[in-house]
Design an enzyme around this catalytic site. Structure first.
Site, PDB file in Angstrom:
ATOM      1  N   ASP A 224       1.081  -1.439   0.206  1.00 51.67           N
ATOM      2  CA  ASP A 224      -0.204   0.052   0.091  1.00 51.67           C
ATOM      3  C   ASP A 224       0.595   1.583  -0.148  1.00 51.67           C
ATOM      4  OD1 ASP A 224      -2.563   1.486   0.303  1.00 51.67           O
ATOM      5  OD2 ASP A 224      -2.786  -0.513   1.607  1.00 51.67           O
ATOM      6  N   ASP A 282     -10.219   2.591  -3.207  1.00 52.80           N
ATOM      7  CA  ASP A 282     -10.718   1.675  -2.743  1.00 52.80           C
ATOM      8  C   ASP A 282     -12.702   1.838  -2.896  1.00 52.80           C
ATOM      9  OD1 ASP A 282      -8.897   1.283  -1.193  1.00 52.80           O
ATOM     10  OD2 ASP A 282     -10.122   1.125   0.564  1.00 52.80           O
TER      11      ASP A 282
HETATM   12  C1  GAL Z   1      -6.322   1.205   1.694  1.00 53.75           C
HETATM   13  C2  GAL Z   1      -6.413  -0.046   0.555  1.00 53.75           C
HETATM   14  C3  GAL Z   1      -7.602  -1.138   1.012  1.00 53.75           C
HETATM   15  C4  GAL Z   1      -6.855  -2.052   2.385  1.00 53.75           C
HETATM   16  C5  GAL Z   1      -6.693  -0.669   3.042  1.00 53.75           C
HETATM   17  C6  GAL Z   1      -6.572  -1.681   4.172  1.00 53.75           C
HETATM   18  O1  GAL Z   1      -5.573   2.023   1.638  1.00 53.75           O
HETATM   19  O2  GAL Z   1      -6.814   0.090  -0.814  1.00 53.75           O
HETATM   20  O3  GAL Z   1      -7.830  -2.333   0.003  1.00 53.75           O
HETATM   21  O4  GAL Z   1      -5.335  -2.597   1.826  1.00 53.75           O
HETATM   22  O5  GAL Z   1      -5.999   0.030   2.554  1.00 53.75           O
HETATM   23  O6  GAL Z   1      -6.553  -0.142   5.871  1.00 53.75           O
END
Ligand code: GAL
Length: 521
Positions: A224, A282
């Site tokens: 991430d 997301d």
């Molecule tokens: C976001 C990501 C999500 C999930 C989340 C966890 O940035 O897009 O899919 O992984 O972080 O904190």
């Protein structure tokens, strides 16, 4: 109530044997291979396998296991599977080299349903459900632990360690269990000093983290980009650093880039070592045109077809099947946790979820786009309809087709942004006047056998009648050269054969989709 789409309820445990999913599998030289051959049908099966390289064998559940050859090259493995109803044969290509994820990764991810409430029991229960529901035999393979598996700090020697309350036996014990079921384990980290949910990240610890993940038995890393610098150059070098560290381990670890499409990762993530990259923010459990909705995400991802192919996939985020507005992460939109005091984590909006027609459209489009297929609901609570959506072999074969072409908009709505090339008639005067079919997406995906899949999605709320001309589509620039001779057309969702025909007429409910496959006979 939306009408429930007419789809087959395929039973993976009855009928003659049928091969599903990845017939081409990539593995790095000298690393562990755990690859289910993925066959459905009445059990027991008898496997006859020839051409296995030394070091690889097939277990009684049809999982290829062992250590890949140390020299790059392709091994064609002849697999024959028989049961009381019949016999099927197929060549499985084992491609030993640097490229992993030769078809889009399929599996499950913890975030959308459990968010920070993930633990080892959930992961193991999910892995068992993948086997018990036959999803493994349809190609689902990765069980991915997302954010929040971490202890509050690293070990004194700098090594990562798991939360002792939620993963009491560590990640390695979970990996062992997942591997024993013939599945693979995914894990999550972040290219900064903190993850999005506030755990420690991997920046500056790439090597030690990659080595530890490999020693634990991790097979996929989602990486991430919270708390990392905005510049594209920084993202490229941070992703490259982790990709190099993973490639330096003794495991084949698929690398999933997650910077939400902000820096156009489709232009650089492949070269930075990524096997898939998120193209959008997301996904949330709604069908809207906002950046959080299925239609927005699909529209953006559809434009990126040029960038996808074996080993490198556009990732429009996880599947919302079975979430029904209840996913901890997908059901509620909150203010970012990084905001100070009372502003942090406040509820902004609640989503009620996709209706049956919309979720069916969602799965159809993800398959047409050769997207990674990661379910994200409680697999022990799937409804019959959820299972029918996730276990349709014709739809999965479109997604997993070894050519790896992402479907393209053809004759699309102007919102799709691509030129119109015939092949569809919306049954109105609109197309005749404007040259476009307003409110419809027609997506064409070339297939390795010289055939193609075509889907039509009704973006509007009202029912429409459409006519699809397969011969006209066959003349489109991106469709494979027509093969001389007869074709078979199959309605992919009902799995019914329609014989050899060029004109299909169909009625689409508001937001509905139909998918057909035309293959040379
Ligand atoms: C976001 C990501 C999500 C999930 C989340 C966890 O940035 O897009 O899919 O992984 O972080 O904190």
């Amino acid at each position: 109530m939306s009408p429930r789409p007419e789809i087959a309820h395929y039973d993976p445990f009855s009928g003659p044997p049928r091969f599903n999913s990845a017939a081409r599998v990539g593995v790095r030289p000298g690393t562990e291979l755990i690859h289910p051959i993925a066959v459905t049908g009445a059990r027991p099966f008898r496997y006859t396998v020839a051409g296995l390289p030394t070091g690889i064998s097939v277990d009684e559940a049809g999982v290829l296991r062992g250590t890949a050859p140390t020299v790059a090259g392709t091994h064609c493995i002849d697999v024959e599977v028989a049961n009381e109803k019949g016999t099927v044969k197929r060549v499985v290509e084992l491609v030993v080299g640097d490229t992993l994820a030769l078809t889009p990764p399929m599996g499950w991810n913890s975030w959308n349903i459990h968010a920070t409430a993930v633990n080892s029991q959930v992961i193991i229960a999910t892995a068992r459900a993948i086997v018990e529901t036959g999803m493994r035999d349809l190609g689902y393979r990765y069980v991915n632990i997302d954010d929040y598996w971490h202890a509050t700090s690293r070990a004194p020697d700098g090594r990562p360690r798991a939360n002792p309350d939620t993963f009491p036996d560590g990640i390695e014990a979970v990996a062992d269990e997942v591997h024993s079921l013939g599945l693979s384990l995914g894990l999550y980290s972040d290219a900064a000093d903190r993850t999005c949910a506030g755990c420690y990240g991997s920046y500056g610890y790439e090597r030690i983290d990659a080595e530890t993940y490999a020693a634990w038995g991790v097979d996929l890393l989602k990486y991430d980009y919270c708390y990392a610098p905005a510049a594209r150059s920084a993202a490229v070098s941070r992703y490259r650093a982790m990709a190099d560290a993973l490639a330096g381990t003794d495991r084949s670890i698929v690398f999933s880039v997650c910077e939400w499409g902000i820096r156009k990762p489709w232009e650089w993530a492949r070269d930075a070592g990524g096997n898939m990259w998120r193209t959008t923010p997301d996904i949330f459990d709604n069908f809207g045109w906002t950046p959080l909705g299925v239609r927005f995400i699909a529209r953006r991802n559809l434009r990126l077809a040029d960038h996808a192919g074996p080993g490198a996939w556009n990732d429009p985020d996880m599947l919302l099947v079975g979430n029904r507005g209840d996913g901890r992460a997908t059901g509620v939109l909150r203010t970012p946790n990084q905001l100070p005091g009372l502003l942090a984590g406040r509820r902004i909006w609640s989503f009620t979820g996709l209706n049956d027609v919309q979720v069916h459209t969602h799965v159809s489009l993800w398959a047409m786009m050769a997207a990674p297929l990661l379910a994200s609901h409680d697999l022990n609570a799937s409804s019959d309809f959820d299972l029918a959506l996730l276990r349709n072999p014709e739809i999965l074969a479109i997604d997993q087709d070894p050519l790896g072409a992402q479907g393209r908009l053809v004759g699309a709505d102007p919102k799709g942004g691509l030129s119109t090339v015939g092949g569809i008639d919306a049954g109105s005067s609109v197309r005749r006047r404007t040259g476009r079919s307003v409110g419809l997406w027609q997506v064409v995906k070339p297939l390795a056998d010289g055939g193609f899949a075509v889907s039509v999605t009704n973006l509007l709320r009202t029912k429409r009648n459409v006519t699809v001309d397969l011969d006209e589509l066959a003349a489109c620039p991106h469709t494979p050269e027509p093969v001389a001779g007869a074709y078979d057309v199959v309605d992919a969702w009902t799995m019914e054969s329609m014989g050899d025909r060029s004109i299909i007429r169909a009625s689409l409910p508001g937001h509905g989709t139909r998918v057909w496959v035309r293959r040379p006979r």
